[in-house]
Write an enzyme that holds these catalytic residues in place. Sequence first.
Site, PDB file in Angstrom:
ATOM      1  N   GLY A  36     -24.482  -5.330  38.798  1.00  0.00           N
ATOM      2  CA  GLY A  36     -25.019  -3.876  40.007  1.00  0.00           C
ATOM      3  C   GLY A  36     -26.464  -4.216  38.951  1.00  0.00           C
ATOM      4  O   GLY A  36     -27.681  -4.191  40.193  1.00  0.00           O
ATOM      5  N   HIS A  37     -26.282  -3.785  37.917  1.00  0.00           N
ATOM      6  CA  HIS A  37     -27.538  -3.620  37.400  1.00  0.00           C
ATOM      7  C   HIS A  37     -28.529  -5.307  37.552  1.00  0.00           C
ATOM      8  O   HIS A  37     -29.855  -5.336  37.443  1.00  0.00           O
ATOM      9  CB  HIS A  37     -27.977  -3.432  35.476  1.00  0.00           C
ATOM     10  CG  HIS A  37     -27.302  -1.764  35.527  1.00  0.00           C
ATOM     11  ND1 HIS A  37     -25.703  -2.064  35.453  1.00  0.00           N
ATOM     12  CD2 HIS A  37     -27.248  -0.609  35.459  1.00  0.00           C
ATOM     13  CE1 HIS A  37     -25.545  -0.420  34.830  1.00  0.00           C
ATOM     14  NE2 HIS A  37     -26.513  -0.147  35.290  1.00  0.00           N
ATOM     15  N   GLN A 155     -29.694   9.696  44.354  1.00  0.00           N
ATOM     16  CA  GLN A 155     -30.850   9.447  43.459  1.00  0.00           C
ATOM     17  C   GLN A 155     -31.672   8.792  43.890  1.00  0.00           C
ATOM     18  O   GLN A 155     -33.142   8.859  43.615  1.00  0.00           O
ATOM     19  CB  GLN A 155     -30.044   9.295  42.581  1.00  0.00           C
ATOM     20  CG  GLN A 155     -31.347   8.153  41.200  1.00  0.00           C
ATOM     21  CD  GLN A 155     -29.993   7.619  39.985  1.00  0.00           C
ATOM     22  OE1 GLN A 155     -30.112   8.533  39.327  1.00  0.00           O
ATOM     23  NE2 GLN A 155     -30.446   6.607  39.698  1.00  0.00           N
TER      24      GLN A 155
HETATM   25  O1  PAF Z   1     -29.478   5.550  37.826  1.00  0.00           O
HETATM   26  C1  PAF Z   1     -29.167   5.903  36.191  1.00  0.00           C
HETATM   27  O2  PAF Z   1     -28.606   4.858  35.530  1.00  0.00           O
HETATM   28  C2  PAF Z   1     -29.821   6.519  35.739  1.00  0.00           C
HETATM   29  O3  PAF Z   1     -30.084   8.237  36.335  1.00  0.00           O
HETATM   30  C3  PAF Z   1     -31.297   6.515  35.029  1.00  0.00           C
HETATM   31  C4  PAF Z   1     -32.250   5.826  37.310  1.00  0.00           C
HETATM   32  C5  PAF Z   1     -31.647   5.706  34.527  1.00  0.00           C
HETATM   33  C6  PAF Z   1     -32.082   7.346  34.946  1.00  0.00           C
HETATM   34  O4  PAF Z   1     -32.060   8.054  33.839  1.00  0.00           O
END
Ligand code: PAF
Length: 282
Positions: A36-37, A155
């Site tokens: 996903g990343h 988020q």
């Molecule tokens: O989604 C994440 O992994 C975290 O919330 C982020 C956006 C890197 C902020 O620390």
Amino acid sequence: MRLVHTVAEVRREVAAWRAKGESVAFVATMGNLHSGHLDLVAEARAKADRVVASIFVNPLQFGPNEDFDRYPRTLPDDCAKLDPAGCDLVFAPSVDEMYPRGRNNIAQVSVPGISKLLEGEFRPGFFEGVATVVSILFHIVQPDFALFGRKDYQQFLVVRRMVAELHMPLQIVGVPTRREPDGLAMSSRNQYLDPHERSLAPGLYRALSAVAQRLRSGSRDFQGLEEEARRVLEHQGFKPQYLVIRDADDLGAPRADASAWVLLVAAHLGRTRLIDNLEISL
Ligand code: PAF
């Protein structure tokens, strides 16, 4: 790909790119990377000349009983994934580099309203921690684009609002959730599941899909659908914290005449807390 640990090194590298007229896309992560990343990195690659990824397990966004200490830190493995994915620069700062006066002694960013709902209700301070670290990272990297997974839908909305309201000069791009073949949304926390829990975990996505199906076939009994889905999850061994149908833009109460909603769920399976969501537009 270069790995750096200080703000000064990031600034130098990005300034050199800017001097050549190159654009920059940014992916913020807490490491322990999965496919996903890497989708975020691929999208970043497609958007800009240069890609920066940060790896920082942000203490500000963990509550006192959360997994900050046991959160997996896997920097060498993460770098081995980011390099072939096309990342140019990895920024992996220490807590001191990010919060030189201590984590309790820094300017904070908060996005009212939306940050108090759902995840914000069950994880007080979480979105203040996220908004603060993300805005610090944006000021360090100064990207043209920042990519966020829609897996963390709330988020994504909080960051998008922060950027809009503070007039931060970058574009936020939401990238669709990557799922395992059985439907489970990819997450660093999936590795906490034991084999039995892992076999149950796709039930979360199935529950959301069943609600989506009912909405698509015309049901507007939002409360009834939510309650039924929660019951199904409980029956399967989940302990749901919320399973709700909300307005896709502001997570407010769903309107029956709308054509876009988002279903959001958070549930414990054993000791592991999972979240997922499904966006529906008719
Ligand atoms: O989604 C994440 O992994 C975290 O919330 C982020 C956006 C890197 C902020 O620390």
